[in-house]
Scaffold this active site. Structure first.
Site, short mmCIF file in Angstrom:
data_model
loop_
_atom_site.label_atom_id
_atom_site.label_comp_id
_atom_site.label_asym_id
_atom_site.label_seq_id
_atom_site.Cartn_x
_atom_site.Cartn_y
_atom_site.Cartn_z
CB CYS A 156 -92.61 -51.63 38.59
SG CYS A 156 -91.49 -50.71 37.51
CB THR A 168 -91.25 -43.64 30.15
OG1 THR A 168 -90.17 -44.50 29.73
CG2 THR A 168 -92.21 -43.45 28.99
CG ASP A 178 -96.63 -32.37 17.95
OD1 ASP A 178 -96.65 -31.51 18.86
OD2 ASP A 178 -97.65 -32.67 17.29
CG HIS A 222 -96.67 -49.84 37.40
ND1 HIS A 222 -95.75 -49.02 38.05
CD2 HIS A 222 -96.05 -50.30 36.29
CE1 HIS A 222 -94.62 -49.03 37.36
NE2 HIS A 222 -94.77 -49.79 36.29
CE LYS A 276 -101.58 -47.06 24.85
NZ LYS A 276 -102.48 -46.80 23.72
CG ASN A 298 -91.32 -45.43 35.41
OD1 ASN A 298 -91.80 -45.85 36.45
ND2 ASN A 298 -90.92 -46.22 34.43
CD GLU A 326 -86.91 -51.57 38.36
OE1 GLU A 326 -86.36 -51.79 37.27
OE2 GLU A 326 -88.14 -51.70 38.55
#
Length: 388
Positions: free
Chosen positions: A111, A152, A29, A233, A242, A275, A79
């Site tokens: 990161c 991501t 979806d 970040h 979140k 990302n 990285e």
């Protein structure tokens, strides 16, 4: 003496895959990607763009505004390194013809590396008044085709000039940090894609936010309402949201609205790029500065997180007239003019990118816009960078 960010450059490759296209190809979806993850598009780096070339492009954006006589330090945070020994910063230094006397090296800590670079640069300027430091964060995020982490991924670079009396953000004294040896995300030398436990990494990210944000408030005797915005970040925008919900819990309506509105503005570039590992926090900061309406003296919070794991919270204040140093029209055009790839095209480019070891001698051509720096190939195992 105020020390902070005086210039910010931003670059992302000229190709992307749309999340609706990717969702349909993966029998998902689309709202799982658009809403559940919080991404609209994902930047794709072809074989002509690596961490070095993206870093060169981000820095070249403002180089003509830098007093090279004052520049004394160049740090490259990544990285996605291109050599096990040699610093990526040396390639940047050569391409941009920076003075030979400049101290330069590379930093790695997932990161968190660009934040580490920022703190080193700040200390350098404090110890060497009237000198400046250039720091670059550049990465290509790869998790694998049709994996849980595929949505991501992304690619891009942020470059910043750090100096006294900065024109964009003056960093405030003090920070809180937290680190532990945690296996939430890592990439062994023999793998081209990362190993990640997504749910565990999310939980660690949020735990580390709690371990740095509230102690910072207590140490600095600040309230959540003292912030105009908090930047996070953003490996994907829903992750930052979140943490944002934790930050605004129990706050008054005005504070909740201001911080929530500015969170959405800080996530605009991330939703379009994806990302970019060590530079993700600072792409969030740039997005807020270029899309928001901040006033001189507004306080911005910075939450930096690097898997493995290291986190830090610190703050800075917006400088009067900061808008004059930004280039929102340039960045809007860069994002708008990108090439939309079909999923099959994206998969071909991704698979080719997993071949990290280039042949001893190879030549590449680029379809990037005129003036863009790119990886032109390799001669005798020496990477060649050219400007189109």
């Amino acid at each position: 003496m105020d020390i902070g960010i005086d210039q910010i450059g931003f670059y992302t490759p000229n190709k992307f895959v749309d999340m609706v296209d990717l969702a349909n190809a993966r029998n998902q979806d689309p709202n799982k990607f658009l809403i559940g993850i919080g991404q609209d598009r994902m930047a794709v780096a072809d074989k002509t763009q690596d961490a070095v070339s993206m870093g060169i492009n981000a820095t070249a954006e403002y180089l003509d505004q830098v007093d090279l006589e004052q520049l004394g330090l160049l740090i490259f945070a990544t990285e996605s390194g291109i050599d096990q020994s040699k610093s990526a910063s040396l390639f940047v230094k050569e391409a941009l013809n920076l003075p030979a006397r400049i101290r330069t090296f590379e930093i790695k800590e997932a990161c968190f590396a660009l934040t580490a670079s920022l703190q080193v640069a700040r200390d350098y300027v404090r110890a060497h008044p009237h000198h400046s430091a250039m720091i670059i964060g550049s990465d290509i995020a790869r998790y694998g085709l049709a994996t849980a982490g595929e949505v991501t991924q992304g690619a891009g670079a942020i470059s910043m000039l750090i100096k006294e009396n900065p024109a964009i953000i003056a960093l405030e004294d003090g920070h809180t940090s937290h680190s532990e040896n945690i296996n939430d995300f890592w990439r062994p030398n023999n793998l081209a894609t990362a190993v990640v436990d997504g749910h565990y990494s999310r939980d660690v990210y949020l735990d580390f936010f709690k371990s740095t944000f509230k102690p910072f408030l207590a140490e600095k005797q600040l309230q959540v309402s003292d912030f105009a915005g908090i930047c996070y970040h953003l490996p994907y925008t829903k992750m930052g949201y979140k943490a944002h919900k934790i930050a605004i819990e129990g706050q008054d309506d005005e504070t909740v609205k201001r911080l929530s509105d500015n969170f959405q503005l800080s996530a605009k570039y991330s939703r379009q790029v994806g990302n970019i590992y060590t530079a993700s926090l600072y792409m969030s900061v740039l997005s807020l500065l270029e899309n928001g309406d901040l006033e001189a003296g507004d306080r911005i919070g910075f939450f930096s997180y690097g898997s493995g794991a290291m986190a830090e919270f610190f703050s800075g204040k917006v400088v009067a007239g900061y808008q004059k140093r930004l280039r929102p029209a340039l960045h809007a055009r860069m994002l708008k003019e990108r090439i939309r790839l079909g999923v099959g095209q994206y998969e071909d480019i991704f698979t080719e990118g997993l071949e990290a070891a280039l042949p001893e001698n190879v030549e590449f051509t680029s379809d990037a816009n005129h003036g863009t720096w790119y990886l032109a190939g390799q001669e005798g195992y020496v990477r060649q960078y050219k400007q189109k």
